[in-house]
Design an enzyme around this catalytic site. Structure first.
Site, PDB file in Angstrom:
ATOM      1  N   PRO A  89       0.825  -1.221   0.000  1.00  0.00           N
ATOM      2  CA  PRO A  89       0.000   0.000   0.000  1.00  0.00           C
ATOM      3  C   PRO A  89       0.858   1.270   0.000  1.00  0.00           C
ATOM      4  O   PRO A  89       0.374   2.344  -0.331  1.00  0.00           O
ATOM      5  CB  PRO A  89      -0.824  -0.099   1.287  1.00  0.00           C
ATOM      6  CG  PRO A  89      -0.514  -1.396   1.915  1.00  0.00           C
ATOM      7  CD  PRO A  89       0.612  -2.045   1.198  1.00  0.00           C
ATOM      8  N   GLU A 116       2.473  -7.704   8.676  1.00  0.00           N
ATOM      9  CA  GLU A 116       2.501  -6.240   8.558  1.00  0.00           C
ATOM     10  C   GLU A 116       3.459  -5.768   7.463  1.00  0.00           C
ATOM     11  O   GLU A 116       3.675  -4.563   7.284  1.00  0.00           O
ATOM     12  CB  GLU A 116       2.872  -5.591   9.893  1.00  0.00           C
ATOM     13  CG  GLU A 116       1.863  -5.846  10.996  1.00  0.00           C
ATOM     14  CD  GLU A 116       0.423  -5.585  10.562  1.00  0.00           C
ATOM     15  OE1 GLU A 116       0.146  -4.498  10.029  1.00  0.00           O
ATOM     16  OE2 GLU A 116      -0.412  -6.496  10.743  1.00  0.00           O
ATOM     17  N   ARG A 154      -2.306  -8.876 -20.794  1.00  0.00           N
ATOM     18  CA  ARG A 154      -3.192  -8.422 -21.859  1.00  0.00           C
ATOM     19  C   ARG A 154      -2.547  -7.383 -22.770  1.00  0.00           C
ATOM     20  O   ARG A 154      -3.142  -6.988 -23.773  1.00  0.00           O
ATOM     21  CB  ARG A 154      -4.545  -7.983 -21.313  1.00  0.00           C
ATOM     22  CG  ARG A 154      -4.525  -6.889 -20.283  1.00  0.00           C
ATOM     23  CD  ARG A 154      -5.897  -6.727 -19.649  1.00  0.00           C
ATOM     24  NE  ARG A 154      -6.958  -6.487 -20.625  1.00  0.00           N
ATOM     25  CZ  ARG A 154      -7.040  -5.422 -21.391  1.00  0.00           C
ATOM     26  NH1 ARG A 154      -6.129  -4.484 -21.320  1.00  0.00           N
ATOM     27  NH2 ARG A 154      -8.031  -5.282 -22.251  1.00  0.00           N
ATOM     28  N   ASP A 169      -8.895  -0.033 -25.608  1.00  0.00           N
ATOM     29  CA  ASP A 169      -9.248   0.036 -24.193  1.00  0.00           C
ATOM     30  C   ASP A 169      -9.449   1.455 -23.730  1.00  0.00           C
ATOM     31  O   ASP A 169      -8.818   2.367 -24.235  1.00  0.00           O
ATOM     32  CB  ASP A 169      -8.080  -0.464 -23.336  1.00  0.00           C
ATOM     33  CG  ASP A 169      -8.044  -1.946 -23.240  1.00  0.00           C
ATOM     34  OD1 ASP A 169      -9.048  -2.567 -23.603  1.00  0.00           O
ATOM     35  OD2 ASP A 169      -7.016  -2.473 -22.797  1.00  0.00           O
TER      36      ASP A 169
HETATM   37  C1  4H7 Z   1       3.300  -5.049   2.009  1.00  0.00           C
HETATM   38  C2  4H7 Z   1       3.258  -4.319   3.189  1.00  0.00           C
HETATM   39  C3  4H7 Z   1      -0.605  -4.342  -1.639  1.00  0.00           C
HETATM   40  C4  4H7 Z   1       2.215  -5.808   1.625  1.00  0.00           C
HETATM   41  C5  4H7 Z   1       2.125  -4.371   3.988  1.00  0.00           C
HETATM   42  C6  4H7 Z   1      -0.435  -5.198  -0.566  1.00  0.00           C
HETATM   43  C7  4H7 Z   1      -2.494  -3.397  -0.548  1.00  0.00           C
HETATM   44  C8  4H7 Z   1      -1.640  -3.436  -1.639  1.00  0.00           C
HETATM   45  C9  4H7 Z   1       1.063  -5.885   2.413  1.00  0.00           C
HETATM   46  C10 4H7 Z   1       1.020  -5.144   3.603  1.00  0.00           C
HETATM   47  C11 4H7 Z   1      -1.314  -5.094   0.510  1.00  0.00           C
HETATM   48  C12 4H7 Z   1      -1.854  -2.514  -2.803  1.00  0.00           C
HETATM   49  C13 4H7 Z   1      -0.268  -6.369   5.229  1.00  0.00           C
HETATM   50  C14 4H7 Z   1      -0.451  -3.955   5.101  1.00  0.00           C
HETATM   51  C15 4H7 Z   1      -1.596  -6.436   5.904  1.00  0.00           C
HETATM   52  C16 4H7 Z   1      -1.772  -4.062   5.808  1.00  0.00           C
HETATM   53  C17 4H7 Z   1      -3.068  -5.289   7.406  1.00  0.00           C
HETATM   54  C18 4H7 Z   1      -0.085  -6.697   1.948  1.00  0.00           C
HETATM   55  N1  4H7 Z   1      -2.329  -4.200   0.478  1.00  0.00           N
HETATM   56  N2  4H7 Z   1      -0.133  -5.187   4.428  1.00  0.00           N
HETATM   57  N3  4H7 Z   1      -1.813  -5.221   6.677  1.00  0.00           N
HETATM   58  N4  4H7 Z   1      -2.681  -1.490  -2.639  1.00  0.00           N
HETATM   59  N5  4H7 Z   1      -1.230  -5.881   1.651  1.00  0.00           N
HETATM   60  O1  4H7 Z   1      -1.256  -2.699  -3.861  1.00  0.00           O
END
Ligand code: 4H7
Length: 250
Positions: A89, A116, A154, A169
């Protein structure tokens, strides 16, 4: 293109290898895909992959060493500078332009985090590039990795069957797609816009372009702001806006 996904849940990727266009791309050797089970790099008899965070706080952190070892093994079999994409994220948001550039690469390793996330030192040592599929949180990186792979596949010439489809697209011209209709001509009293059954292909193309520009104006004005519409598109947009005004009055 060759892609490897590092994950503690390899079978999640069956969704990619067993269905549809991604499956066919693998069968036709456009994509060479495999998973690596990170558990095989875990520590001790329990093949441990996580530990409590330094500094305290909730949740667990993925250990650095299994990730470093796993990437080193893969880069031995692939190339020493195969890029590692870490789905998170906190990553840079992927756009269609990024997807088109990824699709030109010979290979990539996608790292899927759980818990995490991964110890930062592993990410630094393997020179991971951090990317995100959007501003929301998933329980793991696997779904994000599959989304990325799907968008890349794709783009491969021949992957979609219909050679034109990925060029028309939405996003490839910066606009949202037009509306679509198929048989029957009437559904619960709603008919198909008459231009689509007129047989006048010039009129049909203009109408679709107008829908495209119009819907982008209504739904994604942010996309429109960054575009330089041509004369025809500008005329179509003002017609759409006039039509829209009249619709709101009646
Ligand atoms: C890396 C670091 C990608 C991967 C933290 C992965 C959203 C996306 C993750 C986390 C992802 C995206 C682990 C953070 C679970 C939150 C509760 C895996 N989420 N997470 N935690 N937007 N989660 O590309």
């Amino acid at each position: 293109m060759q892609i490897r996904a590092i994950t503690i849940f390899p079978s999640m990727f069956d969704a990619l290898t067993e269905f549809g266009i991604t499956r066919r791309a693998i069968e036709n050797d456009l994509l060479e895909f495999g998973t690596v089970d990170l558990r095989e790099y875990g520590q001790g008899t329990h093949r441990q992959l996580d530990d409590r965070p330094f500094g305290g706080g909730p949740g667990m952190v993925m250990l650095a060493e299994p990730v470093i070892d796993c990437v080193a093994d893969l880069r031995q079999k692939m190339r020493q500078d195969t890029p590692v994409i870490y789905m998170s994220p906190q990553g840079r948001r992927i756009t269609q332009d990024d997807v088109c550039r990824f699709a030109e690469l010979p290979d990539m390793i996608i790292l899927c985090g759980r818990y995490e996330g991964i110890d930062q030192r592993a990410l630094d040592i393997i020179c991971a590039e951090e990317w995100s599929i959007g501003d929301y949180v998933l329980t793991g990186g696997e779904l994000a990795a599959m989304v990325l792979i799907d968008t890349i596949v794709r783009q491969f010439p021949g992957a979609l069957g219909n050679e034109q489809s990925s060029e028309c697209d939405s996003f490839s011209n910066g606009l949202l797609d037009c509306v679509h209709y198929t048989r029957p001509r009437t559904v619960q009293g709603l008919s198909v816009p008459s231009v689509l059954i007129s047989g006048d292909h010039e009129a049909i193309n203009y109408w679709r372009m107008k829908q495209s520009v119009g819907r982008t104006w209504l739904r994604r004005p942010d996309l429109l702001d960054r575009l330089d519409l041509n004369d025809e598109q500008r005329r179509a947009l003002s017609e759409f806006q006039t039509d829209h005004q009249h619709q709101r009055k009646t």
